[in-house]
Write an enzyme that holds these catalytic residues in place. Structure first.
Site, mmCIF file in Angstrom:
data_model
loop_
_atom_site.group_PDB
_atom_site.id
_atom_site.type_symbol
_atom_site.label_atom_id
_atom_site.label_comp_id
_atom_site.label_asym_id
_atom_site.label_seq_id
_atom_site.Cartn_x
_atom_site.Cartn_y
_atom_site.Cartn_z
ATOM 1 N N ARG A 160 -3.630 -13.700 131.868
ATOM 2 C CA ARG A 160 -3.421 -12.527 131.012
ATOM 3 C C ARG A 160 -3.280 -11.245 131.833
ATOM 4 O O ARG A 160 -2.535 -10.348 131.474
ATOM 5 C CB ARG A 160 -4.557 -12.406 130.004
ATOM 6 C CG ARG A 160 -4.126 -12.951 128.647
ATOM 7 C CD ARG A 160 -5.167 -12.698 127.595
ATOM 8 N NE ARG A 160 -5.787 -13.967 127.235
ATOM 9 C CZ ARG A 160 -7.080 -14.174 127.125
ATOM 10 N NH1 ARG A 160 -7.915 -13.212 127.341
ATOM 11 N NH2 ARG A 160 -7.541 -15.347 126.784
ATOM 12 N N TYR A 184 -0.551 -8.259 131.524
ATOM 13 C CA TYR A 184 -0.917 -6.851 131.314
ATOM 14 C C TYR A 184 -0.278 -5.957 132.375
ATOM 15 O O TYR A 184 0.205 -4.870 132.077
ATOM 16 C CB TYR A 184 -2.441 -6.687 131.349
ATOM 17 C CG TYR A 184 -3.167 -7.403 130.228
ATOM 18 C CD1 TYR A 184 -2.506 -7.728 129.045
ATOM 19 C CD2 TYR A 184 -4.511 -7.743 130.347
ATOM 20 C CE1 TYR A 184 -3.165 -8.392 128.023
ATOM 21 C CE2 TYR A 184 -5.177 -8.403 129.319
ATOM 22 C CZ TYR A 184 -4.498 -8.726 128.168
ATOM 23 O OH TYR A 184 -5.156 -9.376 127.165
ATOM 24 N N TYR A 224 -0.787 -3.492 118.595
ATOM 25 C CA TYR A 224 -1.364 -3.762 117.278
ATOM 26 C C TYR A 224 -2.834 -3.344 117.209
ATOM 27 O O TYR A 224 -3.508 -3.233 118.224
ATOM 28 C CB TYR A 224 -1.154 -5.224 116.860
ATOM 29 C CG TYR A 224 -2.111 -6.229 117.443
ATOM 30 C CD1 TYR A 224 -1.865 -6.830 118.664
ATOM 31 C CD2 TYR A 224 -3.255 -6.603 116.743
ATOM 32 C CE1 TYR A 224 -2.735 -7.764 119.183
ATOM 33 C CE2 TYR A 224 -4.130 -7.540 117.260
ATOM 34 C CZ TYR A 224 -3.867 -8.109 118.480
ATOM 35 O OH TYR A 224 -4.740 -9.031 118.989
ATOM 36 N N HIS A 234 -5.899 -0.820 116.820
ATOM 37 C CA HIS A 234 -6.071 0.458 117.522
ATOM 38 C C HIS A 234 -5.614 0.198 118.950
ATOM 39 O O HIS A 234 -6.097 -0.749 119.584
ATOM 40 C CB HIS A 234 -7.548 0.858 117.473
ATOM 41 C CG HIS A 234 -7.831 2.200 118.087
ATOM 42 N ND1 HIS A 234 -7.478 2.519 119.389
ATOM 43 C CD2 HIS A 234 -8.424 3.301 117.583
ATOM 44 C CE1 HIS A 234 -7.847 3.764 119.651
ATOM 45 N NE2 HIS A 234 -8.427 4.263 118.565
ATOM 46 N N SER A 250 -9.499 -14.474 115.060
ATOM 47 C CA SER A 250 -10.864 -14.525 114.510
ATOM 48 C C SER A 250 -11.775 -13.514 115.196
ATOM 49 O O SER A 250 -11.732 -13.346 116.418
ATOM 50 C CB SER A 250 -11.481 -15.917 114.711
ATOM 51 O OG SER A 250 -10.719 -16.903 114.071
ATOM 52 N N THR A 251 -12.602 -12.874 114.382
ATOM 53 C CA THR A 251 -13.685 -12.026 114.882
ATOM 54 C C THR A 251 -14.939 -12.500 114.170
ATOM 55 O O THR A 251 -14.881 -12.905 113.007
ATOM 56 C CB THR A 251 -13.412 -10.539 114.556
ATOM 57 O OG1 THR A 251 -12.217 -10.138 115.233
ATOM 58 C CG2 THR A 251 -14.541 -9.634 115.019
HETATM 59 C C1 LIG Z 1 -6.927 -8.288 122.365
HETATM 60 S S1 LIG Z 1 -7.929 -7.938 120.983
HETATM 61 C C2 LIG Z 1 -6.952 -6.712 120.200
HETATM 62 C C3 LIG Z 1 -7.718 -5.853 119.236
HETATM 63 C C4 LIG Z 1 -6.865 -4.791 118.560
HETATM 64 N N1 LIG Z 1 -6.384 -3.835 119.534
HETATM 65 C C5 LIG Z 1 -7.625 -4.049 117.468
HETATM 66 O O1 LIG Z 1 -7.654 -2.820 117.500
HETATM 67 O O2 LIG Z 1 -8.172 -4.698 116.578
HETATM 68 C C6 LIG Z 1 -7.730 -9.398 120.028
HETATM 69 C C7 LIG Z 1 -8.932 -9.661 119.173
HETATM 70 O O3 LIG Z 1 -8.953 -8.745 118.083
HETATM 71 C C8 LIG Z 1 -9.484 -9.378 116.942
HETATM 72 N N2 LIG Z 1 -8.441 -9.475 115.911
HETATM 73 C C9 LIG Z 1 -7.118 -9.398 116.071
HETATM 74 N N3 LIG Z 1 -6.485 -9.567 114.892
HETATM 75 C C10 LIG Z 1 -7.452 -9.752 113.970
HETATM 76 C C11 LIG Z 1 -7.454 -9.985 112.574
HETATM 77 N N4 LIG Z 1 -6.320 -10.072 111.875
HETATM 78 N N5 LIG Z 1 -8.642 -10.125 111.950
HETATM 79 C C12 LIG Z 1 -9.807 -10.052 112.630
HETATM 80 N N6 LIG Z 1 -9.859 -9.844 113.944
HETATM 81 C C13 LIG Z 1 -8.702 -9.696 114.615
HETATM 82 C C14 LIG Z 1 -9.904 -10.792 117.365
HETATM 83 O O4 LIG Z 1 -11.260 -10.757 117.785
HETATM 84 C C15 LIG Z 1 -8.958 -11.026 118.511
HETATM 85 O O5 LIG Z 1 -9.394 -12.052 119.354
#
Ligand SMILES: C[S@@+](CC[C@H](N)C(=O)[O-])C[C@H]1O[C@@H](n2cnc3c(N)ncnc32)[C@H](O)[C@@H]1O
Length: 289
Positions: free
Chosen positions: A90, A94, A116, A118, A258-259
């Site tokens: 990754r 980046y 995507y 924030h 998933s979160t």
């Molecule tokens: C690299 S981070 C990016 C986060 C993104 N910049 C944000 O502001 O939410 C990726 C992680 O964000 C969370 N995530 C991304 N899409 C999601 C969604 N639709 N629902 C819940 N969590 C999400 C998950 O934990 C995922 O593994």
């Protein structure tokens, strides 16, 4: 700061050149905006204006509707998704994204990058591109967007003011052994990519997930109810919110979206001496978990 040159004819020419080169150097600029999780509904008016007026738009959004929305706002939009490749570290991806953003700005383009959620939340390339460009004298800034955690607060009815909030990346949590406070809410990001340093287009191999479960169980009972949460990326659709006992974490499907949300196990108790020192009534202490 501009340097002073001697007032000779040659000197004036040097001064004019110095001014012009400064202007030329700052012509390109970068603004990084967030598309939110559900691009159609979450793009802010400010982000839309920046995308429309940019000379070059670069973007990383997962959902197909989001791609269409951005391309319609600016036909110059270029996806950076191709930098992701199965098995590729990754960090390499980046660095390529950072290099592309910097390249467009140095070429003199008013550049808008869309990430995507924030754009500054769990997003290394955005902060790093801004840091490097500012270091080279270019204008670079970030605008806020709606993150997955913001969606979680809304969908699960969680207010971080109530119990506080701990927020960790899953792999880092297990790796750095951050001390967790079970009286405080916990958000665990990226459990679906646990212990992975390369990208996969498919679901990740989560055979090491028991390591995360073991660490969490040092702070939370295995029967404690936790939520596997996925905000909807489409308008008018329900989120995924699967409440399960912690012990089942290794059994349920986890995806890259998933979160995990872990509510507090018990309420925090205010320190009587602190209450007295601050002159506050007990009623201002946190409400029960
Ligand atoms: C690299 S981070 C990016 C986060 C993104 N910049 C944000 O502001 O939410 C990726 C992680 O964000 C969370 N995530 C991304 N899409 C999601 C969604 N639709 N629902 C819940 N969590 C999400 C998950 O934990 C995922 O593994």
């Amino acid at each position: 700061m501009r340097r002073r040159y001697p007032a000779s004819r040659t000197g004036r020419r040097v001064l004019i050149f110095a001014r012009r080169s400064t202007l030329e150097k700052t012509k390109g600029s970068l603004v990084i905006v967030g598309s939110g999780i559900n691009t159609t509904c979450h793009l802010t008016q400010e982000a839309i204006a920046r995308i429309k007026s940019a000379e070059k738009v670069l973007y990383v959004v997962g959902d197909p509707i989001g791609k269409n929305v951005i391309s319609r706002l600016n036909p110059e939009a270029e996806s950076m998704a191709s930098f992701y490749e199965p098995g590729k570290p990754r960090m390499t991806t980046y660095e390529q994204m950072i290099a592309r953003m910097v390249e467009c700005v140095v070429a003199g383009l008013r550049t808008c990058a869309v990430f995507y959620g924030h754009p500054g939340v769990f997003a290394y390339p955005t902060h790093e591109a801004i840091r490097r460009l500012r270091g080279q004298g270019y204008q670079a800034r970030m605008l806020p967007g709606i993150s997955a955690e913001d969606c979680l607060f809304a969908d699960l009815g969680v207010d971080p003011a109530q119990h506080g909030c701990q927020s960790y990346e899953a792999t880092q949590l297990a790796l750095y052994r951050y001390k967790l406070d079970p009286t405080v809410a916990l958000v665990v990001w990226q459990p679906g990519a646990f212990a992975q340093h390369t990208y996969s287009a498919e679901e990740y191999d989560l055979s090491r997930l028991p390591e995360l479960l073991a660490y969490l169980s040092e702070f939370y009972p295995l029967e404690h109810e936790v939520c596997v949460y996925e905000a909807s990326i489409f308008p008018e659709c329900e989120p995924r919110a699967d409440w399960i006992p912690l012990r089942r974490l290794v059994e349920v499907p986890l995806t890259s979206a998933s979160t995990m949300y872990v509510p507090p196990v018990r309420r925090a108790v205010p320190d009587p001496a602190a209450l007295e020192r601050l002159g506050l009534p007990v009623a201002t202490s946190p409400r029960p978990a």
